[in-house]
Design a protein around this motif. Structure first.
Motif, PDB file in Angstrom:
ATOM      1  N   TRP A  90       0.831  -1.211   0.000  1.00  0.00           N
ATOM      2  CA  TRP A  90       0.000   0.000   0.000  1.00  0.00           C
ATOM      3  C   TRP A  90       0.866   1.261   0.000  1.00  0.00           C
ATOM      4  O   TRP A  90       0.498   2.273  -0.631  1.00  0.00           O
ATOM      5  CB  TRP A  90      -0.932  -0.018   1.209  1.00  0.00           C
ATOM      6  N   ASP A  91       2.009   1.213   0.628  1.00  0.00           N
ATOM      7  CA  ASP A  91       2.924   2.349   0.589  1.00  0.00           C
ATOM      8  C   ASP A  91       3.472   2.552  -0.821  1.00  0.00           C
ATOM      9  O   ASP A  91       3.615   3.687  -1.274  1.00  0.00           O
ATOM     10  CB  ASP A  91       4.073   2.115   1.579  1.00  0.00           C
ATOM     11  N   PHE A  92       3.759   1.461  -1.531  1.00  0.00           N
ATOM     12  CA  PHE A  92       4.226   1.547  -2.921  1.00  0.00           C
ATOM     13  C   PHE A  92       3.177   2.241  -3.788  1.00  0.00           C
ATOM     14  O   PHE A  92       3.508   3.140  -4.584  1.00  0.00           O
ATOM     15  CB  PHE A  92       4.515   0.139  -3.449  1.00  0.00           C
ATOM     16  N   LEU A  93       1.924   1.837  -3.648  1.00  0.00           N
ATOM     17  CA  LEU A  93       0.860   2.485  -4.424  1.00  0.00           C
ATOM     18  C   LEU A  93       0.755   3.967  -4.095  1.00  0.00           C
ATOM     19  O   LEU A  93       0.565   4.804  -4.991  1.00  0.00           O
ATOM     20  CB  LEU A  93      -0.475   1.802  -4.152  1.00  0.00           C
ATOM     21  N   ALA A  94       0.907   4.300  -2.820  1.00  0.00           N
ATOM     22  CA  ALA A  94       0.807   5.708  -2.427  1.00  0.00           C
ATOM     23  C   ALA A  94       1.969   6.518  -2.989  1.00  0.00           C
ATOM     24  O   ALA A  94       1.775   7.646  -3.478  1.00  0.00           O
ATOM     25  CB  ALA A  94       0.767   5.813  -0.899  1.00  0.00           C
ATOM     26  N   ARG A  95       3.163   5.974  -2.920  1.00  0.00           N
ATOM     27  CA  ARG A  95       4.340   6.709  -3.408  1.00  0.00           C
ATOM     28  C   ARG A  95       4.303   6.891  -4.921  1.00  0.00           C
ATOM     29  O   ARG A  95       4.837   7.875  -5.448  1.00  0.00           O
ATOM     30  CB  ARG A  95       5.619   5.966  -3.009  1.00  0.00           C
ATOM     31  N   HIS A  96       3.671   5.952  -5.627  1.00  0.00           N
ATOM     32  CA  HIS A  96       3.661   6.008  -7.092  1.00  0.00           C
ATOM     33  C   HIS A  96       2.249   6.203  -7.639  1.00  0.00           C
ATOM     34  O   HIS A  96       1.961   5.833  -8.780  1.00  0.00           O
ATOM     35  CB  HIS A  96       4.280   4.716  -7.651  1.00  0.00           C
ATOM     36  N   GLU A  97       1.396   6.818  -6.839  1.00  0.00           N
ATOM     37  CA  GLU A  97      -0.004   6.987  -7.220  1.00  0.00           C
ATOM     38  C   GLU A  97      -0.145   7.740  -8.542  1.00  0.00           C
ATOM     39  O   GLU A  97      -0.902   7.319  -9.434  1.00  0.00           O
ATOM     40  CB  GLU A  97      -0.743   7.729  -6.102  1.00  0.00           C
ATOM     41  N   ALA A  98       0.564   8.822  -8.703  1.00  0.00           N
ATOM     42  CA  ALA A  98       0.441   9.613  -9.925  1.00  0.00           C
ATOM     43  C   ALA A  98       0.942   8.852 -11.143  1.00  0.00           C
ATOM     44  O   ALA A  98       0.360   8.944 -12.233  1.00  0.00           O
ATOM     45  CB  ALA A  98       1.210  10.923  -9.772  1.00  0.00           C
ATOM     46  N   ARG A  99       2.003   8.093 -10.956  1.00  0.00           N
ATOM     47  CA  ARG A  99       2.597   7.353 -12.072  1.00  0.00           C
ATOM     48  C   ARG A  99       1.632   6.301 -12.627  1.00  0.00           C
ATOM     49  O   ARG A  99       1.552   6.086 -13.843  1.00  0.00           O
ATOM     50  CB  ARG A  99       3.887   6.677 -11.615  1.00  0.00           C
ATOM     51  N   PHE A 100       0.894   5.627 -11.734  1.00  0.00           N
ATOM     52  CA  PHE A 100       0.096   4.477 -12.163  1.00  0.00           C
ATOM     53  C   PHE A 100      -1.413   4.742 -12.191  1.00  0.00           C
ATOM     54  O   PHE A 100      -2.182   3.823 -12.452  1.00  0.00           O
ATOM     55  CB  PHE A 100       0.382   3.281 -11.253  1.00  0.00           C
ATOM     56  N   ALA A 117      -0.547   6.034   8.804  1.00  0.00           N
ATOM     57  CA  ALA A 117       0.028   4.941   9.586  1.00  0.00           C
ATOM     58  C   ALA A 117       0.821   3.985   8.696  1.00  0.00           C
ATOM     59  O   ALA A 117       1.884   3.481   9.090  1.00  0.00           O
ATOM     60  CB  ALA A 117      -1.080   4.191  10.319  1.00  0.00           C
ATOM     61  N   ILE A 118       0.314   3.732   7.491  1.00  0.00           N
ATOM     62  CA  ILE A 118       1.037   2.887   6.535  1.00  0.00           C
ATOM     63  C   ILE A 118       2.381   3.522   6.199  1.00  0.00           C
ATOM     64  O   ILE A 118       3.423   2.851   6.192  1.00  0.00           O
ATOM     65  CB  ILE A 118       0.192   2.686   5.263  1.00  0.00           C
ATOM     66  N   ALA A 119       2.375   4.818   5.893  1.00  0.00           N
ATOM     67  CA  ALA A 119       3.611   5.519   5.537  1.00  0.00           C
ATOM     68  C   ALA A 119       4.617   5.483   6.685  1.00  0.00           C
ATOM     69  O   ALA A 119       5.825   5.280   6.459  1.00  0.00           O
ATOM     70  CB  ALA A 119       3.303   6.961   5.144  1.00  0.00           C
ATOM     71  N   ALA A 120       4.138   5.657   7.904  1.00  0.00           N
ATOM     72  CA  ALA A 120       5.036   5.657   9.054  1.00  0.00           C
ATOM     73  C   ALA A 120       5.663   4.280   9.262  1.00  0.00           C
ATOM     74  O   ALA A 120       6.860   4.160   9.533  1.00  0.00           O
ATOM     75  CB  ALA A 120       4.277   6.087  10.316  1.00  0.00           C
ATOM     76  N   ARG A 121       4.840   3.244   9.136  1.00  0.00           N
ATOM     77  CA  ARG A 121       5.386   1.888   9.310  1.00  0.00           C
ATOM     78  C   ARG A 121       6.346   1.538   8.182  1.00  0.00           C
ATOM     79  O   ARG A 121       7.372   0.897   8.396  1.00  0.00           O
ATOM     80  CB  ARG A 121       4.251   0.871   9.380  1.00  0.00           C
ATOM     81  N   ALA A 122       6.046   1.957   6.956  1.00  0.00           N
ATOM     82  CA  ALA A 122       6.948   1.713   5.834  1.00  0.00           C
ATOM     83  C   ALA A 122       8.288   2.407   6.055  1.00  0.00           C
ATOM     84  O   ALA A 122       9.357   1.835   5.770  1.00  0.00           O
ATOM     85  CB  ALA A 122       6.314   2.184   4.527  1.00  0.00           C
ATOM     86  N   ASP A 123       8.254   3.635   6.571  1.00  0.00           N
ATOM     87  CA  ASP A 123       9.502   4.342   6.875  1.00  0.00           C
ATOM     88  C   ASP A 123      10.310   3.585   7.926  1.00  0.00           C
ATOM     89  O   ASP A 123      11.544   3.502   7.846  1.00  0.00           O
ATOM     90  CB  ASP A 123       9.198   5.758   7.358  1.00  0.00           C
ATOM     91  N   ALA A 124       9.612   3.025   8.914  1.00  0.00           N
ATOM     92  CA  ALA A 124      10.308   2.259   9.951  1.00  0.00           C
ATOM     93  C   ALA A 124      10.955   1.012   9.362  1.00  0.00           C
ATOM     94  O   ALA A 124      12.075   0.641   9.730  1.00  0.00           O
ATOM     95  CB  ALA A 124       9.327   1.876  11.057  1.00  0.00           C
ATOM     96  N   LEU A 125      10.271   0.370   8.429  1.00  0.00           N
ATOM     97  CA  LEU A 125      10.845  -0.809   7.779  1.00  0.00           C
ATOM     98  C   LEU A 125      12.099  -0.435   6.991  1.00  0.00           C
ATOM     99  O   LEU A 125      13.086  -1.172   6.983  1.00  0.00           O
ATOM    100  CB  LEU A 125       9.806  -1.449   6.862  1.00  0.00           C
ATOM    101  N   ARG A 126      12.081   0.719   6.335  1.00  0.00           N
ATOM    102  CA  ARG A 126      13.266   1.150   5.584  1.00  0.00           C
ATOM    103  C   ARG A 126      14.429   1.475   6.508  1.00  0.00           C
ATOM    104  O   ARG A 126      15.584   1.336   6.133  1.00  0.00           O
ATOM    105  CB  ARG A 126      12.930   2.370   4.717  1.00  0.00           C
ATOM    106  N   ARG A 127      14.114   1.888   7.716  1.00  0.00           N
ATOM    107  CA  ARG A 127      15.181   2.159   8.679  1.00  0.00           C
ATOM    108  C   ARG A 127      15.696   0.878   9.330  1.00  0.00           C
ATOM    109  O   ARG A 127      16.633   0.924  10.125  1.00  0.00           O
ATOM    110  CB  ARG A 127      14.685   3.130   9.754  1.00  0.00           C
TER     111      ARG A 127
END
Length: 518
Positions: A471-481, A504-514
């Motif tokens: 869901w974070d991928f879709l949000a980050r690339h919403e305009a593209r797709f 909340a999805i964005a925050a958890r995704a950021d934590a995963l990247r860290r």
């Protein structure tokens, strides 16, 4: 000496074009083991051992044929192929060099440079191991707005009369993917046929000792090494696959099961990529089994598609797109590859299993690569060049011409860029990114049953990282797709997610990247 005939570690074919006109009285074969081929990426010890053992057996066979073989072993301490070749040009003083086209752009440039530095012509010959030449592929691609493997595959079927009944494809259709997506269900797979394994002989055991000593910190369990390293062994492996695995290959080619690395897959790609097997004999064997009524059409077609379709297509992509292809990054992904890709130390059961077997055996089947290790890197936003380097390092069948397009293009959807580096929609390898939530893995395997994460949740400490990151991928690339014909519906589903949950999805995704939460 008239010709020094260069044979690389992935060119172990006695019928190679490099040997056309070979005169044992005037020509000699040249091979070299060099450290760079195991260290320019942190090559799995299993991968290094396979290449070196197969090379040494090939050289021994040619010597038995009465040929002169100049062979530099790893113990000589030479770092690069160009250094090894330069030294032997000086020592042997050949009139010319002969080489069948290599599978790696980097290697071709190095060998050309060594010949040029000594004023020697390089007779570069087509690699006729393949059904199609690079010129054939370029002709197919010319004038097309969009390249797709499916159309190339159909052309190859028609041109080479493979699985054809007259002018029509066998069974009346080109593609049986819909029949080849079965999962094992709760009871798991039935008894798996034994894989073709070959106990190391004395020559291979010497290689295993050398590799263990030279690359002690590289991944790979050499105690289990049993890959085919000669043509006779590769032919045995082909026969065993066709007789015992191919009948059920199609049905379960996408299924996964914890602790079952081999399943009904062929395990022939390494032998093919070393040129111990010819793709024509592999395709012919599969088609003959179908026509004899021993293999369902869906299984035969699914397997032949991988060899005659994908394998030929990715080679064409590689050699018509290099060298710039290596640096493409259409999704502007720059996260580092997680450290657990080198250890398997993660709470995610599917990744722990796939990475663990990869690091141990140098092998994982195509769905584990595409929809587990590749999918996680794609959703996380890992730099595609780092993903490419990992795949090239860890798999026994990895040669850059086949690994790079599959990883960078198909797995990471990174090749859709223009010459100036700007995004250009879909690239030549995939019309859409291969993305899914953890629910896909739950459907195709038993991994989720023993995992602490929930594939049906996208937020919270127990949410599956695949689902969160989807869901974070879709949000980050919403305009593209948003207007993409195959992605628009998924993007529309994102609009139904409430704003607080998206945050909340964005925050958890950021934590995963860290690096936390996985």
């Amino acid at each position: 000496m008239r010709h020094l005939v260069i044979v690389l570690g992935d060119q172990l074919d006695a019928a190679s074009s490099a040997f056309d006109g070979f005169d044992p009285a005037r020509d000699a074969l040249w091979m070299a083991e060099v450290a760079e081929e195991s260290t320019h990426v942190r090559s799995s010890r299993v991968r290094s051992a396979l290449f070196l053992a197969a090379m040494r057996h090939f050289a021994a066979e040619r010597r038995a044929d009465g040929w002169t073989v100049h062979y530099t072993s790893l113990d000589a301490g030479v770092t690069t192929l160009s250094d090894a070749l330069a030294a032997d040009i000086t020592r042997l003083r050949p009139a010319g060099l002969v080489l069948s086209a290599p599978g790696d752009w980097r290697v071709l440039q190095a060998l050309r440079g060594a010949g040029k530095a000594h004023g020697l012509p390089l007779d570069l010959r087509d690699d006729r191991h393949f059904y199609a030449t690079v010129r054939d592929f370029a002709a197919h691609a010319k004038g097309r707005k969009q390249l797709r493997m499916e159309y190339f595959y159909r052309e190859m079927r028609q041109r080479h009369r493979v699985l054809m009944d007259g002018d029509q494809p066998c069974g009346g259709q080109w593609n049986f993917d819909a029949d080849n997506r079965g999962s094992f269900g709760a009871d798991g797979p039935p008894p798996v046929p034994p894989r073709a394994g070959f106990a190391p002989d004395a020559l291979t055991r010497e290689v295993l000792v050398t590799v263990a000593q030279r690359f002690p910190d590289h991944p790979g369990d050499l105690s289990a090494f049993d890959w085919p390293v000669t043509r006779d062994q590769a032919l045995q492996a082909l026969r065993l696959f066709v007789d015992e695995r191919l009948p059920d290959f199609g049905r379960w080619q996408d299924a996964m099961w914890a602790g079952e690395p081999w399943l009904w897959h062929a395990h022939l790609s390494a032998a093919l990529n070393l040129k111990l097997l010819n793709p024509r004999e592999v395709v012919t064997a599969a088609e003959a089994a179908y026509r004899a009524g021993r293999v369902p059409l869906a299984s035969a077609e699914g397997f032949i598609r991988q060899v005659l379709g994908w394998r030929e297509y990715v080679r064409g992509i590689y050699w018509t797109q290099m060298p710039g292809y290596l640096d493409r990054n259409a999704l502007d992904a720059h996260a580092p590859l997680p450290a657990f890709y080198w250890t398997g130390d993660t709470d995610m059961a599917c990744l722990r299993d796939a990475i663990g077997q990869t690091l141990r055996l140098g092998y994982a089947h195509h769905i584990q690569r595409l929809m587990v290790t590749g999918l996680y890197a794609l959703l996380l936003g890992v730099d595609p060049n780092q993903v490419h380097a990992w795949y090239l390092a860890v798999y026994v069948d990895a040669v850059e011409w086949v690994e790079l397009p599959n990883t960078l293009g198909m797995s990471q959807y990174a090749d859709g860029v223009k010459a100036d580096g700007r995004p250009a929609g879909a690239g030549p390898m995939a019309s859409k990114p291969y993305i899914a939530t953890g629910q896909y893995i739950a459907r195709m395997s038993n991994h989720c049953a023993g995992c602490r994460y929930r594939p049906d949740r996208r937020t919270g400490d127990d949410a599956c990282p695949f689902t969160t990151l989807y869901w974070d991928f879709l949000a980050r690339h919403e305009a593209r797709f948003a207007r993409h014909p195959r992605m628009a519906l998924q993007v529309k589903n994102l609009a139904r997610v409430p704003a607080p949950e998206r945050a909340a999805i964005a925050a958890r995704a950021d934590a995963l990247r860290r690096g936390s939460g996985a």
